[in-house]
Design a protein around this motif. Structure first.
Motif, PDB file in Angstrom:
ATOM      1  N   ASP A  42      43.865  46.781  44.938  1.00 18.25           N
ATOM      2  CA  ASP A  42      43.946  46.188  46.512  1.00 18.25           C
ATOM      3  C   ASP A  42      42.719  46.304  47.590  1.00 18.25           C
ATOM      4  OD1 ASP A  42      44.423  48.703  47.356  1.00 18.25           O
ATOM      5  OD2 ASP A  42      46.602  48.477  48.005  1.00 18.25           O
ATOM      6  N   ARG A  66      45.088  41.707  49.331  1.00 18.09           N
ATOM      7  CA  ARG A  66      46.209  41.606  48.104  1.00 18.09           C
ATOM      8  C   ARG A  66      44.826  42.391  46.634  1.00 18.09           C
ATOM      9  NH1 ARG A  66      45.692  35.227  48.224  1.00 18.09           N
ATOM     10  NH2 ARG A  66      43.756  35.668  47.451  1.00 18.09           N
ATOM     11  N   THR A  67      45.457  42.623  45.032  1.00 16.98           N
ATOM     12  CA  THR A  67      45.566  43.289  44.511  1.00 16.98           C
ATOM     13  C   THR A  67      44.986  42.438  43.232  1.00 16.98           C
ATOM     14  OG1 THR A  67      47.603  44.603  44.597  1.00 16.98           O
ATOM     15  CG2 THR A  67      46.443  44.053  42.342  1.00 16.98           C
ATOM     16  N   GLU A  68      43.855  42.373  43.038  1.00 16.38           N
ATOM     17  CA  GLU A  68      43.180  41.174  42.670  1.00 16.38           C
ATOM     18  C   GLU A  68      42.496  42.141  41.062  1.00 16.38           C
ATOM     19  OE1 GLU A  68      42.992  38.054  43.174  1.00 16.38           O
ATOM     20  OE2 GLU A  68      42.934  37.782  45.607  1.00 16.38           O
ATOM     21  N   GLY A  77      45.255  36.944  43.711  1.00 14.90           N
ATOM     22  CA  GLY A  77      45.984  37.557  43.022  1.00 14.90           C
ATOM     23  C   GLY A  77      46.456  37.973  41.791  1.00 14.90           C
ATOM     24  N   ALA A  80      49.570  36.117  40.741  1.00 17.00           N
ATOM     25  CA  ALA A  80      50.666  36.362  41.530  1.00 17.00           C
ATOM     26  C   ALA A  80      51.338  35.699  41.921  1.00 17.00           C
ATOM     27  CB  ALA A  80      49.860  36.460  42.871  1.00 17.00           C
TER      28      ALA A  80
END
Length: 251
Positions: free
Chosen positions: A135, A139-141, A160, A178
């Motif tokens: 993150d 945003r978590t990638e 995401g 996401a």
């Protein structure tokens, strides 16, 4: 009966399941060894966190691989069986990733530690790369780095991403987006890492797939996917409606 988690192995050919863990603690996050002979997992016993391994057949005792006072969890086994990648929570740096040698003195080596959270690490089939989530962009990638880490990083997801998973030939990488889709990225083998733009394979909403930790798995050829889904219970529920119940209560 104990309301704790245990690990089971299901034989798909016979349709039979067998229990692998029997202790009263919590057992989570099973990870297969490359040859399928062993399973490593996280346990939570006596106020501490451990990583154990055991023969997948269930025969013989379990073996302690690592013990920490903070949460740890195995994530991926290298194809040559030499390293077990695991995540570890740190009060200062959040989730970090470590590589535990299976042989020798079993002293883990730090793979990735930043002020951000890195998790869901998975070795590529050739052992040269590790796909993981971070993150660090807010945003978590999904990202890929070399193993051992050399400082180079390639971002794989674009909107995401969670839970990367390699196809067995290393030419395709999957992850959950996401917005609830299973995504695929083509990977070009070679001296440097090259990946295509992500494409959606299918939408998971119709099957009510869940997006929690370890919520899906992929066969080696990438032709079948197993998802954890929410049960459809509403249609089977039956209700009895009692009218004028106050009058009945006075009798």
């Amino acid at each position: 009966q104990t309301r704790t988690w245990d690990i089971y192995v299901i034989d798909l050919a016979r349709g039979a399941g067998s229990r692998l863990t029997f202790d009263p603690g919590e057992d989570h996050y099973p990870v297969w060894s490359p040859d399928g002979s062993r399973i490593a997992w996280r346990a939570n016993r006596d106020g501490a966190f451990q990583i154990y391994q055991k023969l997948a057949s269930g025969v013989g005792p379990e073996e302690l691989l690592r013990k920490e006072d903070v949460p740890i969890a195995p994530a991926s086994w290298s194809a040559d069986g030499r390293f077990l990648l695991y995540s570890q929570n740190d009060p200062k740096t959040r989730q970090d990733m470590w590589a535990l040698p299976i042989a020798g003195d079993r002293q883990p080596a730090l793979f990735l530690q930043t002020p951000f959270s890195e998790s869901y690490g998975r070795f590529s089939p050739d052992g040269r790369w590790i796909a993981y989530t971070s993150d660090d962009q807010g945003r978590t990638e999904v990202n890929v780095q070399t193993f051992p880490a050399s400082g180079g990083k390639w971002q794989i997801s674009t909107n995401g991403g969670l839970q990367p998973w390699w196809r067995s030939d290393g030419k395709e990488l999957y992850y959950l987006s996401a917005d609830g889709k299973l995504m695929a990225v083509e990977v070009k083998p070679g001296g440097s890492f090259e990946a295509s733009a992500p494409r959606a394979l299918f939408d998971l909403a119709p099957v009510r797939a869940l997006g929690g930790a370890n919520s899906y798995a992929v066969t080696a050829a990438g032709d079948r996917f197993l998802f954890v889904t929410a049960r459809e219970e509403a249609a089977s529920l039956q209700f009895t409606v009692v009218t004028n119940w106050t009058a009945e209560a006075k009798r």
